[in-house]
Design a protein around this motif. Sequence first.
Motif, PDB file in Angstrom:
ATOM      1  N   PHE A  65      34.477  51.689  36.972  1.00 31.39           N
ATOM      2  CA  PHE A  65      35.680  51.981  37.757  1.00 31.39           C
ATOM      3  C   PHE A  65      35.511  51.636  39.228  1.00 31.39           C
ATOM      4  O   PHE A  65      36.489  51.485  39.952  1.00 31.39           O
ATOM      5  N   GLU A  66      34.277  51.508  39.694  1.00 32.95           N
ATOM      6  CA  GLU A  66      34.036  51.163  41.095  1.00 32.95           C
ATOM      7  C   GLU A  66      34.072  49.657  41.335  1.00 32.95           C
ATOM      8  O   GLU A  66      33.925  49.218  42.475  1.00 32.95           O
ATOM      9  N   ASP A  67      34.266  48.875  40.282  1.00 34.20           N
ATOM     10  CA  ASP A  67      34.251  47.412  40.401  1.00 34.20           C
ATOM     11  C   ASP A  67      35.564  46.789  39.944  1.00 34.20           C
ATOM     12  O   ASP A  67      35.567  45.686  39.390  1.00 34.20           O
ATOM     13  N   ALA A  97      39.803  56.148  35.948  1.00 33.61           N
ATOM     14  CA  ALA A  97      40.877  55.236  36.344  1.00 33.61           C
ATOM     15  C   ALA A  97      41.656  55.818  37.521  1.00 33.61           C
ATOM     16  O   ALA A  97      42.160  55.074  38.371  1.00 33.61           O
ATOM     17  N   ALA A  98      41.764  57.151  37.579  1.00 38.87           N
ATOM     18  CA  ALA A  98      42.401  57.800  38.733  1.00 38.87           C
ATOM     19  C   ALA A  98      41.573  57.546  39.986  1.00 38.87           C
ATOM     20  O   ALA A  98      42.111  57.297  41.072  1.00 38.87           O
ATOM     21  N   PHE A 103      40.818  54.487  45.126  1.00 37.46           N
ATOM     22  CA  PHE A 103      40.039  53.561  45.945  1.00 37.46           C
ATOM     23  C   PHE A 103      40.876  52.357  46.382  1.00 37.46           C
ATOM     24  O   PHE A 103      40.731  51.859  47.496  1.00 37.46           O
ATOM     25  N   HIS A 104      41.765  51.903  45.506  1.00 36.47           N
ATOM     26  CA  HIS A 104      42.518  50.671  45.766  1.00 36.47           C
ATOM     27  C   HIS A 104      43.829  50.896  46.515  1.00 36.47           C
ATOM     28  O   HIS A 104      44.282  50.000  47.246  1.00 36.47           O
ATOM     29  N   ALA A 105      44.428  52.053  46.366  1.00 30.62           N
ATOM     30  CA  ALA A 105      45.827  52.250  46.774  1.00 30.62           C
ATOM     31  C   ALA A 105      46.083  51.982  48.251  1.00 30.62           C
ATOM     32  O   ALA A 105      47.117  51.401  48.611  1.00 30.62           O
ATOM     33  N   SER A 192      28.296  60.138  48.471  1.00 30.43           N
ATOM     34  CA  SER A 192      28.622  60.624  47.132  1.00 30.43           C
ATOM     35  C   SER A 192      30.015  60.154  46.734  1.00 30.43           C
ATOM     36  O   SER A 192      30.847  59.809  47.576  1.00 30.43           O
ATOM     37  N   LEU A 193      30.259  60.170  45.446  1.00 31.37           N
ATOM     38  CA  LEU A 193      31.577  59.794  44.941  1.00 31.37           C
ATOM     39  C   LEU A 193      32.680  60.673  45.540  1.00 31.37           C
ATOM     40  O   LEU A 193      33.712  60.149  45.979  1.00 31.37           O
TER      41      LEU A 193
END
Length: 273
Positions: A65-67, A97-98, A103-105, A192-193
């Motif tokens: 999900f980080e890629d 996925a959330a 991360f992208h939004a 951290s995440l």
Amino acid sequence: MYGILSLPERTASRGVLIVVGGPQYRVGSHRQFTLLARHLASLGIPVLRFDYRGMGDSEGAPRTFEDLEDDLHCAIERFFEEVPALSNLVIWGLCDAASAALFHAHRDRRITGLVLLNPWVRTDQGAAKAYLKHYYLARILDPEFWGKVWSGRFNYANATQSLVKTVEKALPGRKIAATRDKAGDRSCDFASLPERMLDALSRYKGKILLITSGDDLTAQEFLELVKSSRKWQRLLAAPGVSRLNLPEANHTFSRRAWRDEVAVGTSDWIQSW
């Protein structure tokens, strides 16, 4: 990459991109993504659900999900190309996925809304705290557990060892490090995440619908994180954030009633602004 575009007869200007999370593909657990897309399309909302590279029918090496930055960008571009009436969209994501959506939004102004279901914020310490508070409490109240105790089938040694390890991980003052992602190929060595997700949330200016399950350790870990952080509380208390909790639902909303409540909650929220 391969995807399915659900087009209504009359297309609204706001679409929904369903992002796959975990070891999953575009149909979703219990066909949830397929049924959600059909529900939204019946209300005039176009929906694209797709398999990112290495997942489902899509080609390429598996990724986490980080890629997904390039995959999300590609899917969004194709969505707007196929549906010229679109002016903005909502990303809908369950679990990691959330996290990927968050991360992208903030990188794309066309993303005006996020539906985040049971966001993945996994750390060793966070998981241990959620496990202690929710799993062990449920076990103590479970008649089946006491049946094993009274019948002599309960393994005290293994249970004690497991409890001690969990308590050690949850101890205050322990350094919080991001656990390895679900593919197990790398971990974050600079933050951290939860810290990176908090940063992404602070940068995003659109609307959010947060949906959580009451019977899910992933959701409980996220909610415990929010309770322990004023920064998270402040951001999630913003006027643009709405929340929906399903107290009895599990992680993937496996029952029809839960799935329908999520679908109606999603569509009502999208049509409310």
